[in-house]
Design an enzyme around this catalytic site. Structure first.
Site, mmCIF file in Angstrom:
data_model
loop_
_atom_site.group_PDB
_atom_site.id
_atom_site.type_symbol
_atom_site.label_atom_id
_atom_site.label_comp_id
_atom_site.label_asym_id
_atom_site.label_seq_id
_atom_site.Cartn_x
_atom_site.Cartn_y
_atom_site.Cartn_z
ATOM 1 N N ASP A 88 -37.880 -6.515 21.871
ATOM 2 C CA ASP A 88 -36.457 -6.354 21.533
ATOM 3 C C ASP A 88 -35.569 -6.605 22.752
ATOM 4 O O ASP A 88 -34.370 -6.786 22.618
ATOM 5 C CB ASP A 88 -36.216 -4.929 21.006
ATOM 6 N N ASP A 108 -44.679 -10.347 24.463
ATOM 7 C CA ASP A 108 -44.756 -9.652 23.170
ATOM 8 C C ASP A 108 -45.510 -10.559 22.200
ATOM 9 O O ASP A 108 -45.209 -11.744 22.098
ATOM 10 C CB ASP A 108 -43.352 -9.348 22.607
ATOM 11 N N GLY A 140 -50.798 -9.105 24.923
ATOM 12 C CA GLY A 140 -50.739 -8.616 26.303
ATOM 13 C C GLY A 140 -52.098 -8.260 26.864
ATOM 14 O O GLY A 140 -52.353 -8.364 28.062
ATOM 15 N N ASP A 157 -44.335 -1.330 26.615
ATOM 16 C CA ASP A 157 -43.435 -0.785 25.591
ATOM 17 C C ASP A 157 -43.968 -1.252 24.239
ATOM 18 O O ASP A 157 -43.425 -2.161 23.594
ATOM 19 C CB ASP A 157 -42.021 -1.313 25.828
HETATM 20 N N1 SAM Z 1 -39.678 1.193 21.790
HETATM 21 C C1 SAM Z 1 -40.615 1.075 20.716
HETATM 22 C C2 SAM Z 1 -41.485 2.286 20.626
HETATM 23 O O1 SAM Z 1 -41.566 3.021 21.585
HETATM 24 O O2 SAM Z 1 -42.044 2.503 19.568
HETATM 25 C C3 SAM Z 1 -41.425 -0.175 20.897
HETATM 26 C C4 SAM Z 1 -40.531 -1.376 20.865
HETATM 27 S S1 SAM Z 1 -41.188 -2.924 20.893
HETATM 28 C C5 SAM Z 1 -40.401 -3.583 19.511
HETATM 29 C C6 SAM Z 1 -42.900 -2.787 20.464
HETATM 30 C C7 SAM Z 1 -43.543 -4.156 20.548
HETATM 31 O O3 SAM Z 1 -44.918 -4.069 20.948
HETATM 32 C C8 SAM Z 1 -43.577 -4.942 19.225
HETATM 33 O O4 SAM Z 1 -42.624 -5.968 19.274
HETATM 34 C C9 SAM Z 1 -45.004 -5.477 19.105
HETATM 35 O O5 SAM Z 1 -45.053 -6.816 18.655
HETATM 36 C C10 SAM Z 1 -45.487 -5.326 20.550
HETATM 37 N N2 SAM Z 1 -46.952 -5.264 20.717
HETATM 38 C C11 SAM Z 1 -47.831 -4.432 20.111
HETATM 39 N N3 SAM Z 1 -49.093 -4.709 20.514
HETATM 40 C C12 SAM Z 1 -49.010 -5.750 21.397
HETATM 41 C C13 SAM Z 1 -49.967 -6.484 22.160
HETATM 42 N N4 SAM Z 1 -51.289 -6.222 22.072
HETATM 43 N N5 SAM Z 1 -49.516 -7.459 22.998
HETATM 44 C C14 SAM Z 1 -48.181 -7.752 23.088
HETATM 45 N N6 SAM Z 1 -47.217 -7.092 22.373
HETATM 46 C C15 SAM Z 1 -47.642 -6.103 21.539
#
Ligand code: SAM
Length: 280
Positions: A88, A108, A140, A157
């Site tokens: 985001d 992400d 990631g 995050d």
């Molecule tokens: N602030 C939020 C929370 O604390 O719940 C999280 C916000 S952010 C939108 C979370 C992001 O983590 C998502 O966009 C998701 O696609 C990403 N994500 C989850 N697992 C991931 C991975 N293995 N590698 C990269 N991004 C990942």
């Protein structure tokens, strides 16, 4: 419009949170998750992934400032930063406030989250075009394995540690994090609720302790996260995350040196959380 509520399902505990909404602005399913944007009466626009609130327009800064600045100010000179998750753009916005930062890589897995955030949350995704920012859409967990002694700060995050996000809370991942950090590097990750997910927080901390000489835990109150008492877990090679190693010189709405110093769990209570004597 009669009262309509979005009901959030906690991914672990049999708990629901309801938010009065006026309209659904976006609904879609990416390769990885359901993505919704709703307009809520009290919190403004909300980003929801797989039925879980990620942040809201009204109070996103509490979380994004508190996940970013404690480790950025514990580090003496953070220049090269990796953000995993955070599609985001909120963490990226906060990281790029630091004049020391020369490069911020955001990884992400879901490009749709980045696009939806740019469209509906321009005040959050406002730094994606900063010349110091590199935005990648990869896992990631895989990305980090290609880097050794590369980053000063790594911030995770991610969504709740279920499904494709679970790997970001494992001992194996923290080994890669340790290797990807420079010799004075520091890591932080959102580590769930001390009220509803205490077992996850403890598992997270123990996995960090297997890889880092310094591990710590701080919290802040997030009104749209389960149990409100939200935790952040730190792994550090050299710096004490409780100490601020340079002047707090960024514009923030909540974070400050006082907030930093008071965010960490009191040492005795922290030990009780870790050794399992704090249970209820
Ligand atoms: N602030 C939020 C929370 O604390 O719940 C999280 C916000 S952010 C939108 C979370 C992001 O983590 C998502 O966009 C998701 O696609 C990403 N994500 C989850 N697992 C991931 C991975 N293995 N590698 C990269 N991004 C990942």
């Amino acid at each position: 419009m009669k009262d309509v509520y979005f009901m959030e399902r906690d991914p672990y505990a049999p708990i629901r949170h309801c938010y009065g909404i006026s309209k659904i602005l976006y609904e879609g399913k990416s390769k990885y998750q359901e993505i919704q944007v709703v307009e809520s009466h009290y919190f403004g626009k909300m980003l929801i992934l797989d039925g879980v609130v990620q942040f809201t327009e009204k109070n996103e800064f509490f979380y994004h400032e508190m996940l970013t600045h404690p480790v950025m100010f514990a580090h003496k000179n953070p220049q090269n930063v990796l953000i995993i998750g955070g599609g985001d753009g909120g963490i990226l916005r906060e990281v790029l406030k630091h004049k020391t930062v020369k490069k911020a890589v955001l990884v992400d897995i879901d490009k749709d989250v980045v696009e939806v955030s740019k469209k509906f949350f321009p005040t959050v995704a406002c730094s994606m075009d900063d010349p110091r920012a590199i935005i990648l859409n990869e896992d990631g967990f895989k990305y980090i394995q290609d880097y050794k002694n590369e980053f000063d700060v790594i911030i995770v995050d991610s969504t709740d540690p279920v499904g494709f996000a679970h790997v970001l809370t494992t001992e194996e991942f923290f080994k890669y994090v340790f290797e990807a950090l420079k010799e004075d590097g520091i890591y932080v990750g959102q580590s769930e609720s001390l009220h509803y997910h205490l077992d996850i927080v403890v598992r997270f901390q123990k996995a960090l302790k297997k890889n880092f000489p310094i591990v710590d835990l701080y919290t802040t109150v997030i009104p749209v996260y389960a149990g409100y008492w939200w935790s952040f877990s730190v792994g550090s090679k050299v710096y004490n995350p409780r100490e601020i190693s340079r002047d707090v010189d960024v514009e923030t709405r909540f974070y400050s040196d006082e907030i930093h110093k008071n965010a960490f769990l009191p040492p005795n209570f922290y030990q009780k959380v870790l050794n399992g004597t704090f249970k209820y």
